[in-house]
Design a protein around this motif. Structure first.
Motif, mmCIF file in Angstrom:
data_model
loop_
_atom_site.group_PDB
_atom_site.id
_atom_site.type_symbol
_atom_site.label_atom_id
_atom_site.label_comp_id
_atom_site.label_asym_id
_atom_site.label_seq_id
_atom_site.Cartn_x
_atom_site.Cartn_y
_atom_site.Cartn_z
ATOM 1 N N MET A 88 0.849 -1.200 0.000
ATOM 2 C CA MET A 88 0.000 0.000 0.000
ATOM 3 C C MET A 88 0.886 1.252 0.000
ATOM 4 N N LYS A 89 0.663 2.135 -0.938
ATOM 5 C CA LYS A 89 1.370 3.414 -0.949
ATOM 6 C C LYS A 89 0.789 4.300 0.152
ATOM 7 N N THR A 90 1.660 4.888 0.959
ATOM 8 C CA THR A 90 1.216 5.752 2.052
ATOM 9 C C THR A 90 1.822 7.134 1.880
ATOM 10 N N PHE A 91 0.953 8.163 1.902
ATOM 11 C CA PHE A 91 1.375 9.546 1.747
ATOM 12 C C PHE A 91 1.148 10.288 3.063
ATOM 13 N N ILE A 92 2.210 10.892 3.569
ATOM 14 C CA ILE A 92 2.144 11.767 4.739
ATOM 15 C C ILE A 92 2.235 13.192 4.206
ATOM 16 N N ILE A 93 1.230 14.010 4.487
ATOM 17 C CA ILE A 93 1.155 15.343 3.887
ATOM 18 C C ILE A 93 0.924 16.381 4.971
ATOM 19 N N THR A 94 1.819 17.369 5.073
ATOM 20 C CA THR A 94 1.605 18.462 6.013
ATOM 21 C C THR A 94 0.866 19.606 5.314
ATOM 22 N N GLY A 95 0.236 20.463 6.117
ATOM 23 C CA GLY A 95 -0.525 21.572 5.544
ATOM 24 C C GLY A 95 -1.664 21.064 4.680
ATOM 25 N N ALA A 96 -2.347 20.029 5.174
ATOM 26 C CA ALA A 96 -3.329 19.328 4.346
ATOM 27 C C ALA A 96 -4.750 19.846 4.504
ATOM 28 N N SER A 97 -4.937 20.976 5.179
ATOM 29 C CA SER A 97 -6.301 21.466 5.405
ATOM 30 C C SER A 97 -6.868 22.212 4.199
ATOM 31 N N ASN A 98 -5.994 22.704 3.318
ATOM 32 C CA ASN A 98 -6.489 23.421 2.137
ATOM 33 C C ASN A 98 -5.410 23.448 1.062
ATOM 34 N N GLY A 99 -5.715 24.127 -0.051
ATOM 35 C CA GLY A 99 -4.743 24.330 -1.113
ATOM 36 C C GLY A 99 -4.166 23.040 -1.675
ATOM 37 N N LEU A 100 -2.867 23.061 -1.951
ATOM 38 C CA LEU A 100 -2.206 21.919 -2.564
ATOM 39 C C LEU A 100 -2.263 20.690 -1.665
ATOM 40 N N GLY A 101 -2.109 20.872 -0.359
ATOM 41 C CA GLY A 101 -2.145 19.733 0.555
ATOM 42 C C GLY A 101 -3.452 18.979 0.489
ATOM 43 N N ALA A 102 -4.565 19.708 0.498
ATOM 44 C CA ALA A 102 -5.881 19.068 0.416
ATOM 45 C C ALA A 102 -6.087 18.413 -0.949
ATOM 46 N N ALA A 103 -5.614 19.073 -2.000
ATOM 47 C CA ALA A 103 -5.752 18.508 -3.345
ATOM 48 C C ALA A 103 -4.955 17.212 -3.478
ATOM 49 N N LEU A 104 -3.767 17.178 -2.901
ATOM 50 C CA LEU A 104 -2.960 15.959 -2.919
ATOM 51 C C LEU A 104 -3.669 14.832 -2.172
ATOM 52 N N ALA A 105 -4.229 15.166 -1.017
ATOM 53 C CA ALA A 105 -4.923 14.155 -0.217
ATOM 54 C C ALA A 105 -6.099 13.564 -0.978
ATOM 55 N N LYS A 106 -6.914 14.417 -1.590
ATOM 56 C CA LYS A 106 -8.079 13.933 -2.335
ATOM 57 C C LYS A 106 -7.656 13.032 -3.489
ATOM 58 N N LEU A 107 -6.614 13.437 -4.200
ATOM 59 C CA LEU A 107 -6.143 12.652 -5.334
ATOM 60 C C LEU A 107 -5.616 11.289 -4.875
ATOM 61 N N CYS A 108 -4.830 11.297 -3.803
ATOM 62 C CA CYS A 108 -4.274 10.040 -3.287
ATOM 63 C C CYS A 108 -5.379 9.092 -2.830
ATOM 64 N N LEU A 109 -6.376 9.624 -2.139
ATOM 65 C CA LEU A 109 -7.479 8.786 -1.677
ATOM 66 C C LEU A 109 -8.272 8.229 -2.853
ATOM 67 N N ASP A 110 -8.482 9.053 -3.875
ATOM 68 C CA ASP A 110 -9.202 8.598 -5.064
ATOM 69 C C ASP A 110 -8.458 7.480 -5.780
ATOM 70 N N ARG A 111 -7.138 7.476 -5.645
ATOM 71 C CA ARG A 111 -6.323 6.433 -6.295
ATOM 72 C C ARG A 111 -6.149 5.197 -5.415
ATOM 73 N N GLY A 112 -6.738 5.234 -4.242
ATOM 74 C CA GLY A 112 -6.676 4.070 -3.373
ATOM 75 C C GLY A 112 -5.481 4.025 -2.449
ATOM 76 N N PHE A 113 -4.762 5.145 -2.321
ATOM 77 C CA PHE A 113 -3.604 5.188 -1.434
ATOM 78 C C PHE A 113 -4.041 5.522 -0.007
#
Length: 251
Positions: free
Chosen positions: A1-26
């Motif tokens: 399982m790919k695991t992404f740790i992302i800081t500053g994830a409440s908005n902007g690029l951090g939130a966009a990265l989180a949504k994309l990773c979750l959509d891809r099953g990470f």
């Protein structure tokens, strides 16, 4: 399982990265002072793939404990590990000699000390991890170019850039190296851009240019940038310590 740790994830690029990773099953471990409510509502839909860690990254004396908590959430099925230092701030936008010192100190902590300490802590705690592990420090053109009114921001990003280069070249000699890279996302349509546009020309000489970016639709969406970064990270090979500029990655 790919695991992404992302800081500053409440908005902007951090939130966009989180949504994309979750959509891809990470799997995602998101670090921020506040929880993005849209992401929070995904917790019941992601089968345990989403974890939140509440932290104020300007409290540098707490960062080792933050990393301990992050590591405690890792699962045994992790095959690839990605740590993205995304949190940052552009204030104070002031000429040197007129800086708000309290804000200057907070920025130095968030833009430089926090990602540097967390990178060090991550490398220390994953030395025995044999699979793919990557640290991404979100950078900026300001790490390499000077802008009037951005003395605080440019210097903090330049410091992080040099730290990243040193970490990258050191890791080349390790048996189980982490790849430590910089990524410059360019101009994005985020809250940081709103802060930049709110600065007057007395404080920030290039203010008019950033207003033009917005008016002419030249700001990239965080979702677009997130996709470019994820595609980069999934490449089989990266250059350790390299500064990756989005302008060189867009086809």
């Amino acid at each position: 399982m790919k695991t992404f740790i992302i800081t500053g994830a409440s908005n902007g690029l951090g939130a966009a990265l989180a949504k994309l990773c979750l959509d891809r099953g990470f799997r995602c471990i998101l670090v921020a002072r506040t929880i993005n409510q849209e992401l929070y509502h995904k917790t019941t839909q992601t089968s345990g793939r989403l974890t939140f860690v509440s932290a104020d990254l300007t409290e540098t004396n707490q960062l080792e404990s933050v990393m301990d908590e992050i590591i405690s959430h890792l699962k045994n099925d992790v095959d690839e590990l990605y740590f993205i230092n995304n949190a940052g701030m552009v204030e104070p936008i002031k000429r040197i000699g007129e800086l708000d010192i309290d804000t200057f100190v907070l920025q130095a902590k968030l833009n430089y000390l926090a990602p540097a300490i967390l990178t060090d802590s991550f490398i220390k705690r994953t030395q025995g991890y044999n699979n793919k592990k990557i640290v991404v420090n979100i950078s900026s053109g300001a790490a390499k170019n000077h802008y009037e009114g951005w003395g605080a921001y440019c210097s903090s990003k330049a410091g992080l850039e040099m730290f990243t280069r040193v970490a990258g070249i050191e890791q080349q000699r390790e048996e189980n190296p982490a790849y430590v890279i910089s990524f410059s996302p360019g101009v994005m349509d985020t809250n940081m851009q709103k802060v930049i546009r709110s600065a007057n020309e007395t404080d920030f000489a290039d203010s008019a240019r950033f207003h033009t970016y917005k008016e002419k639709g030249m700001l990239r969406s965080p979702e677009f940038v997130a996709n470019i970064l994820i595609e980069l990270l999934l490449e089989p090979e990266l250059d350790n310590g390299k500064f990756y500029d989005i302008k060189e990655l867009i086809k």
